[in-house]
Design an enzyme around this catalytic site. Structure first.
Site, PDB file in Angstrom:
ATOM      1  N   ALA A 163       0.859  -1.179   0.000  1.00 28.41           N
ATOM      2  CA  ALA A 163       0.000   0.000   0.000  1.00 28.41           C
ATOM      3  C   ALA A 163       0.896   1.230   0.000  1.00 28.41           C
ATOM      4  O   ALA A 163       1.968   1.233   0.625  1.00 28.41           O
ATOM      5  CB  ALA A 163      -0.914  -0.005   1.222  1.00 28.41           C
ATOM      6  N   CYS A 275      -5.487   1.815  -7.362  1.00 26.62           N
ATOM      7  CA  CYS A 275      -5.847   0.397  -7.506  1.00 26.62           C
ATOM      8  C   CYS A 275      -7.315   0.064  -7.295  1.00 26.62           C
ATOM      9  O   CYS A 275      -7.899  -0.646  -8.100  1.00 26.62           O
ATOM     10  CB  CYS A 275      -5.016  -0.441  -6.552  1.00 26.62           C
ATOM     11  SG  CYS A 275      -3.306  -0.575  -7.092  1.00 26.62           S
TER      12      CYS A 275
HETATM   13  C1  UDX Z   1       1.450   0.005 -12.030  1.00 30.65           C
HETATM   14  C2  UDX Z   1       0.091  -0.523 -12.526  1.00 30.65           C
HETATM   15  O1  UDX Z   1      -0.727   0.566 -12.908  1.00 30.65           O
HETATM   16  C3  UDX Z   1      -0.620  -1.323 -11.481  1.00 30.65           C
HETATM   17  O2  UDX Z   1      -1.718  -1.966 -12.084  1.00 30.65           O
HETATM   18  C4  UDX Z   1       0.264  -2.366 -10.921  1.00 30.65           C
HETATM   19  O3  UDX Z   1      -0.345  -3.005  -9.849  1.00 30.65           O
HETATM   20  C5  UDX Z   1       1.614  -1.844 -10.559  1.00 30.65           C
HETATM   21  O4  UDX Z   1       2.190  -1.088 -11.599  1.00 30.65           O
HETATM   22  P1  UDX Z   1       2.256   2.114 -10.640  1.00 30.65           P
HETATM   23  O5  UDX Z   1       3.659   1.653 -10.450  1.00 30.65           O
HETATM   24  O6  UDX Z   1       1.631   2.820  -9.504  1.00 30.65           O
HETATM   25  O7  UDX Z   1       1.262   0.896 -10.961  1.00 30.65           O
HETATM   26  O8  UDX Z   1       2.121   2.919 -12.023  1.00 30.65           O
HETATM   27  P2  UDX Z   1       2.923   4.176 -12.542  1.00 30.65           P
HETATM   28  O9  UDX Z   1       3.455   4.945 -11.385  1.00 30.65           O
HETATM   29  O10 UDX Z   1       2.065   4.822 -13.569  1.00 30.65           O
HETATM   30  O11 UDX Z   1       4.182   3.525 -13.272  1.00 30.65           O
HETATM   31  C6  UDX Z   1       4.187   2.915 -14.511  1.00 30.65           C
HETATM   32  C7  UDX Z   1       5.485   3.321 -15.233  1.00 30.65           C
HETATM   33  O12 UDX Z   1       5.641   2.542 -16.417  1.00 30.65           O
HETATM   34  C8  UDX Z   1       5.546   4.780 -15.665  1.00 30.65           C
HETATM   35  O13 UDX Z   1       6.680   5.398 -15.118  1.00 30.65           O
HETATM   36  C9  UDX Z   1       5.628   4.710 -17.189  1.00 30.65           C
HETATM   37  O14 UDX Z   1       6.426   5.741 -17.746  1.00 30.65           O
HETATM   38  C10 UDX Z   1       6.236   3.347 -17.413  1.00 30.65           C
HETATM   39  N1  UDX Z   1       5.962   2.762 -18.719  1.00 30.65           N
HETATM   40  C11 UDX Z   1       4.690   2.644 -19.149  1.00 30.65           C
HETATM   41  C12 UDX Z   1       7.017   2.314 -19.514  1.00 30.65           C
HETATM   42  O15 UDX Z   1       8.173   2.431 -19.149  1.00 30.65           O
HETATM   43  N2  UDX Z   1       6.726   1.730 -20.720  1.00 30.65           N
HETATM   44  C13 UDX Z   1       5.460   1.619 -21.187  1.00 30.65           C
HETATM   45  O16 UDX Z   1       5.245   1.106 -22.304  1.00 30.65           O
HETATM   46  C14 UDX Z   1       4.414   2.098 -20.384  1.00 30.65           C
HETATM   47  C1  UDX Z   2      -4.253  -0.741  -1.985  1.00 29.03           C
HETATM   48  C2  UDX Z   2      -4.112  -2.089  -1.236  1.00 29.03           C
HETATM   49  O1  UDX Z   2      -4.155  -1.873   0.177  1.00 29.03           O
HETATM   50  C3  UDX Z   2      -2.840  -2.771  -1.628  1.00 29.03           C
HETATM   51  O2  UDX Z   2      -2.746  -4.042  -0.995  1.00 29.03           O
HETATM   52  C4  UDX Z   2      -2.851  -2.916  -3.125  1.00 29.03           C
HETATM   53  O3  UDX Z   2      -1.735  -3.600  -3.593  1.00 29.03           O
HETATM   54  C5  UDX Z   2      -2.964  -1.581  -3.799  1.00 29.03           C
HETATM   55  O4  UDX Z   2      -4.161  -0.947  -3.376  1.00 29.03           O
HETATM   56  P1  UDX Z   2      -3.313   1.728  -1.652  1.00 29.03           P
HETATM   57  O5  UDX Z   2      -4.274   2.104  -2.734  1.00 29.03           O
HETATM   58  O6  UDX Z   2      -1.912   2.199  -1.764  1.00 29.03           O
HETATM   59  O7  UDX Z   2      -3.236   0.131  -1.535  1.00 29.03           O
HETATM   60  O8  UDX Z   2      -3.868   2.267  -0.244  1.00 29.03           O
HETATM   61  P2  UDX Z   2      -4.849   1.763   0.908  1.00 29.03           P
HETATM   62  O9  UDX Z   2      -4.154   1.951   2.188  1.00 29.03           O
HETATM   63  O10 UDX Z   2      -5.404   0.419   0.635  1.00 29.03           O
HETATM   64  O11 UDX Z   2      -6.010   2.879   0.868  1.00 29.03           O
HETATM   65  C6  UDX Z   2      -6.900   3.015  -0.245  1.00 29.03           C
HETATM   66  C7  UDX Z   2      -7.946   4.072   0.042  1.00 29.03           C
HETATM   67  O12 UDX Z   2      -8.873   3.616   1.018  1.00 29.03           O
HETATM   68  C8  UDX Z   2      -7.377   5.390   0.595  1.00 29.03           C
HETATM   69  O13 UDX Z   2      -8.034   6.473  -0.025  1.00 29.03           O
HETATM   70  C9  UDX Z   2      -7.704   5.309   2.067  1.00 29.03           C
HETATM   71  O14 UDX Z   2      -7.783   6.549   2.679  1.00 29.03           O
HETATM   72  C10 UDX Z   2      -9.041   4.595   2.036  1.00 29.03           C
HETATM   73  N1  UDX Z   2      -9.398   3.920   3.300  1.00 29.03           N
HETATM   74  C11 UDX Z   2      -8.613   2.918   3.781  1.00 29.03           C
HETATM   75  C12 UDX Z   2     -10.547   4.286   3.966  1.00 29.03           C
HETATM   76  O15 UDX Z   2     -11.268   5.179   3.530  1.00 29.03           O
HETATM   77  N2  UDX Z   2     -10.883   3.629   5.129  1.00 29.03           N
HETATM   78  C13 UDX Z   2     -10.127   2.612   5.631  1.00 29.03           C
HETATM   79  O16 UDX Z   2     -10.491   2.044   6.677  1.00 29.03           O
HETATM   80  C14 UDX Z   2      -8.944   2.255   4.941  1.00 29.03           C
END
Ligand code: UDX
Ligand code: UDX
Length: 462
Positions: A163, A275
C-alpha cells in the site's frame, strides 16, 4: 536456475520501491529499473525521488549505483536480464469496448512484444502490474509468435500487495508473497527461482505458490474485498448521521468480532488510489465477459457507493453554507488520496474540488507533499477549465495562509501534521460561523467544538 540479473519495466510507485527492496536484500543480483519516461528516470537518479514514501530514500541511496540502476535504455536492460518484471501502468480503458471498466493492456502488450524481439536465451517474465485473469496467456501467445528460435520463456504472475505510504514496511515484512506459475517442470523451476529471491528475507510459509490464473485473480479479489469493507462502513456512516449513532463506535463494536476484524473499517469521504476503483471495474468487466451479470452488478455497487459518498459530502458542504458557496473561500487541507504519499490518482479531493468549483466556490488548497502542478493537472483532467483554475484556485504552502478568511475548512487527507494544528489560531483566522467538514475524522472533534467551530464529521450524528 539462479537469477543473477533482473530488469523491471516501469519505474512507478510499484516498480521503483519493489526493485529497491530486492536490490537491498539480494546484493548478489544486479537490478535495473527501465522506464521510457526520462524525467522519471532522472528523478530516480537524483536526490529528489519521484515517489514519496517514508524510508524509501534511505534504501535507494544505500544500493543505487551498487546493484540498483535506473535507466531509459530499455532494450539493453531486457537483453542483459535473466528475469524481467513488467510493472507498467494498466489504466482503465477510456474508449471503445469495455470503456470505463476494462483494463487498457496496451503497455503490457508492447512490453511483451519488445521482450520477444530482443531476448536471446532463457528469460523468466514476471507480471507485476495488476491485470485481468488470463493476461499471462496473452503474453505467452504474443511472445511465442514474435521471438527468436534462440529464446525460451516462462511467464509468472507475482502481484504486488504493497500500500502506498507504507510501501517500505509492506515490502520488508509482507503478509504474503503470491507467485503463480504453470504446472509444467519449466514453470515450476521458474516459480522456484522467484521464490528463492523472496526467501532471502520473507519466511517461506508466507510465500504462497498457485497456478497462474489463481494468482492473477487473487490480486483483483483482495482489492475488491478491501474496498468493499470501506464502502460498507461508508454506507453505515450515512445511516449514523441520520440516527445519531457514531460510526467510529459502530466500527469498533463490529470490528471487535474476530471473524470481522478491526482493519479497513474507517469511515471516510471515500477510497482513492490507483488500484481499488480500477481493479473492481476490472473485476466487473471480467464477470460481464464471462456472462455473470449478477456478480458484476454486485461488485459495481462498491464503486457506486464510493462515488455517492463523495457527492454526499459536497452536498452537505453546500447545504450547510446556507445553500450557496458562490464566491466563498473554502480551505482544502490535503489533496493526496491518503497520508504519507504524494500520489493523487483517484483521490476523492479531485471530485470534491471539481464539484465545489462548479458551485463557484473559491478554493485555497494546502497539501504537504503534492505539487501545485499535480493539483492543477488533476483538476484540468477532471474537466475544470483553465479559466476557473486560474481564477478560483489558490495553492498555498502553509496551512494557515490557506485558512485565512475562509468560510469553511475541509479536511480531505489524514496527514499527521493536521492533528497538531493550532485550532485557536485557525478559529481567529476564519470567518464566523467557522465551519469544519472533516472527511477523514482527522481533526479532534471535541476540541473543535470547544473552540466554537461548527463541525461536520463523516458518520457522526449531527
Ligand atoms: C502500475 C500498474 O498501474 C498497477 O496496475 C500495478 O499493480 C503496478 O504497476 P504504478 O507503479 O503505480 O502501478 O504505475 P505508474 O506509477 O504509472 O508507473 C508505470 C510506469 O511505467 C511509468 O513510469 C511509465 O512511464 C512506465 N511505462 C509505461 C514504460 O516504461 N513503458 C510503457 O510502455 C508504459
Ligand atoms: C491498496 C491495497 O491496500 C494494496 O494491498 C494494493 O496492492 C494496492 O491498493 P493503496 O491504494 O496504496 O493500496 O492504499 P490503501 O491503504 O489500501 O487505501 C486506499 C484508500 O482507502 C485510501 O483512499 C484510504 O484513505 C481509504 N481507506 C482505507 C478508507 O477510507 N478507510 C479505511 O479504513 C482504509
Amino acid at each position: 536456475m539462479k537469477v543473477k540479473s533482473i530488469c523491471c519495466l516501469g519505474a512507478g510507485y510499484v516498480g521503483g520501491p519493489t526493485m529497491a527492496m530486492i536490490a537491498a536484500k539480494c546484493p548478489e543480483i544486479q537490478v535495473v529499473v527501465a522506464d521510457m519516461n526520462s524525467k522519471r528516470i532522472d528523478a530516480w537518479n537524483s536526490e529528489d525521488l519521484p515517489v514519496y514514501e517514508p524510508g524509501l530514500h534511505e534504501i535507494v541511496t544505500s544500493v543505487r549505483g551498487r546493484n540498483l540502476h535506473f535507466t531509459t535504455e530499455i532494450r539493453e536492460a531486457i537483453a542483459a536480464a535473466d528475469m524481467i518484471f513488467v510493472s507498467v501502468g494498466t489504466p482503465t480503458k477510456s474508449y471503445g469496448i469495455g470503456a470505463g471498466r476494462a483494463a487498457d493492456l496496451r503497455y503490457v502488450e508492447s512490453a511483451a512484444r519488445l521482450i520477444a524481439e530482443i531476448s536471446r536465451g532463457h528469460k523468466i517474465i514476471v507480471e507485476k502490474s495488476t491485470i485481468p485473469v488470463k493476461t499471462a496467456g496473452a503474453i505467452k501467445t504474443i511472445i511465442a509468435a514474435n521471438s527468436s528460435s534462440k529464446a525460451s520463456f516462462e511467464v509468472l504472475s507475482n502481484p504486488e500487495f504493497l500500500a502506498e505510504g507504507t510501501a517500505v514496511s509492506d515490502l520488508q515484512n509482507p503478509d504474503r508473497i503470491l507467485i503463480g506459475g504453470e504446472p509444467t517442470s519449466g514453470g515450476q523451476q521458474a516459480v522456484e527461482a522467484l521464490v528463492s529471491i523472496y526467501a532471502q528475507w520473507v519466511p517461506r510459509e508466507r510465500i504462497i505458490t498457485t497456478n497462474l490464473w489463481s494468482s492473477e485473480l487473487s490480486k483483483l479479489v483482495a482489492n475488491a474485498f478491501l474496498a468493499q469493507r470501506i464502502s460498507s462502513i461508508n454506507s453505515i456512516s450515512a445511516l449514523c448521521e441520520a440516527t445519531g449513532a457514531d460510526v467510529d463506535e459502530v466500527a469498533r463494536a463490529v470490528g471487535a468480532d474476530s471473524r470481522i476484524g478491526p482493519k479497513f473499517l474507517k469511515a471516510s469521504v471515500g477510497f482513492g488510489g490507483s488500484c481499488f476503483q480500477k481493479d473492481i471495474l476490472n473485476l466487473v468487466y471480467l464477470c460481464e465477459s464471462f456472462g455473470l451479470p449478477h456478480v458484476s452488478e454486485y461488485w459495481r455497487q462498491v464503486v457506486h457507493l464510493n462515488d455517492w459518498q463523495k457527492s454526499r459530502f459536497v452536498e452537505k458542504i453546500v447545504r450547510t453554507l446556507f445553500n450557496t458557496v458562490n464566491g466563498k473561500r473554502i480551505a482544502i487541507l490535503g489533496f493526496a488520496f491518503k497520508k504519507d504519499t504524494n500520489d493523487t490518482r483517484e483521490s476523492p479531493a479531485i471530485q470534491i474540488c471539481r464539484d465545489l468549483l462548479r458551485e463557484h466556490a473559491h478554493l485555497t488548497v494546502y497539501d504537504p507533499e503534492v505539487s501545485p502542478e499535480s493539483i492543477r493537472q488533476d483538476l484540468a483532467e477532471a474537466g475544470v477549465s483553465a479559466k476557473i483554475i486560474a481564477e478560483n484556485l489558490e495553492i498555498h504552502d502553509d496551512p494557515y495562509t490557506a485558512i485565512e478568511q475562509a468560510h469553511a475548512l475541509v479536511a480531505l487527507t489524514e496527514w499527521d501534521e493536521f492533528k497538531t494544528l493550532d485550532l485557536a489560531r485557525i478559529y481567529q483566522l476564519m470567518l464566523k460561523p467557522a465551519f469544519v467538514f472533516d472527511g477523514r475524522a482527522v481533526l479532534p472533534l471535541a476540541e473543535l467544538k470547544a473552540q466554537g467551530f461548527e463541525t461536520f464529521v463523516i458518520g457522526k450524528g449531527h
